[in-house]
Scaffold this motif. Structure first.
Motif, short mmCIF file in Angstrom:
data_model
loop_
_atom_site.label_atom_id
_atom_site.label_comp_id
_atom_site.label_asym_id
_atom_site.label_seq_id
_atom_site.Cartn_x
_atom_site.Cartn_y
_atom_site.Cartn_z
N ASP A 14 0.81 -1.22 0.00
CA ASP A 14 0.00 0.00 0.00
C ASP A 14 0.84 1.28 0.00
N ARG A 15 2.14 1.19 0.28
CA ARG A 15 3.04 2.35 0.21
C ARG A 15 4.35 1.88 -0.44
N SER A 16 4.27 1.58 -1.69
CA SER A 16 5.37 1.02 -2.46
C SER A 16 6.63 1.85 -2.35
N GLN A 17 7.77 1.16 -2.36
CA GLN A 17 9.05 1.86 -2.33
C GLN A 17 9.33 2.58 -3.64
N GLN A 18 8.71 2.19 -4.72
CA GLN A 18 8.81 2.80 -6.04
C GLN A 18 10.19 2.64 -6.68
N PHE A 19 11.25 2.85 -5.96
CA PHE A 19 12.60 2.61 -6.43
C PHE A 19 13.50 2.54 -5.21
N HIS A 20 14.70 2.04 -5.39
CA HIS A 20 15.69 2.10 -4.31
C HIS A 20 17.08 2.13 -4.93
N LEU A 21 18.06 2.51 -4.12
CA LEU A 21 19.45 2.56 -4.56
C LEU A 21 20.18 1.32 -4.05
N ASP A 22 20.94 0.68 -4.92
CA ASP A 22 21.85 -0.39 -4.53
C ASP A 22 23.24 0.20 -4.46
N LEU A 23 23.85 0.17 -3.28
CA LEU A 23 25.17 0.74 -3.06
C LEU A 23 26.15 -0.40 -2.78
N THR A 24 27.15 -0.54 -3.63
CA THR A 24 28.12 -1.62 -3.52
C THR A 24 29.20 -1.26 -2.50
N VAL A 25 29.50 -2.20 -1.60
CA VAL A 25 30.49 -1.97 -0.55
C VAL A 25 31.46 -3.14 -0.46
N GLU A 26 32.64 -2.87 0.06
CA GLU A 26 33.66 -3.92 0.26
C GLU A 26 33.30 -4.82 1.43
#
Length: 119
Positions: free
Chosen positions: A65-77
């Protein structure tokens, strides 16, 4: 042949400068601008922009009911080290502490979901 090129990813939020500062501490780069629109210029990467959105309601994860719509994938070591650092900056965990996966889900200070992903 492409019709367009991606200019910038824009995140709506209640305080553009504060959210740009959060991501600058996570990703590096320089924060430019004030007021209703602030840019984060990331060296060698895609820029992010932050736009004031009066009445902003953060997405909920997971929730249909409150979709995230998009998100960021952040690559880490190192997931454990990166997790400690983003939590200290004001992020909050969104999923159970499942450390067997190669990613972990958080919300930034304005409530946008993002993942830390192992290289």
């Amino acid at each position: 042949m492409a019709i367009a090129e991606l200019g910038v990813v824009v995140l709506d939020c209640p305080d553009p400068r504060a959210l740009a500062d959060f991501y600058a501490r996570v990703l590096g780069g320089s924060v430019e601008g004030e007021g209703d629109w602030v840019d984060l210029k990331v060296s060698g990467g895609q820029s992010l922009a932050f736009q004031a959105a009066p009445g902003f309601v953060p997405p909920k994860w997971p929730a249909p009911d409150r979709s995230q719509q998009f998100h960021l994938d952040l690559t880490v070591e190192d997931l454990d080290t990166a997790e400690k650092e983003v939590l200290a900056l004001g992020a909050r965990p969104l999923d159970a502490e499942d450390h067997s996966r190669s990613f972990r889900v958080y919300a930034d200070p304005a409530g946008h979901p993002f993942c830390l992903c192992a290289c």
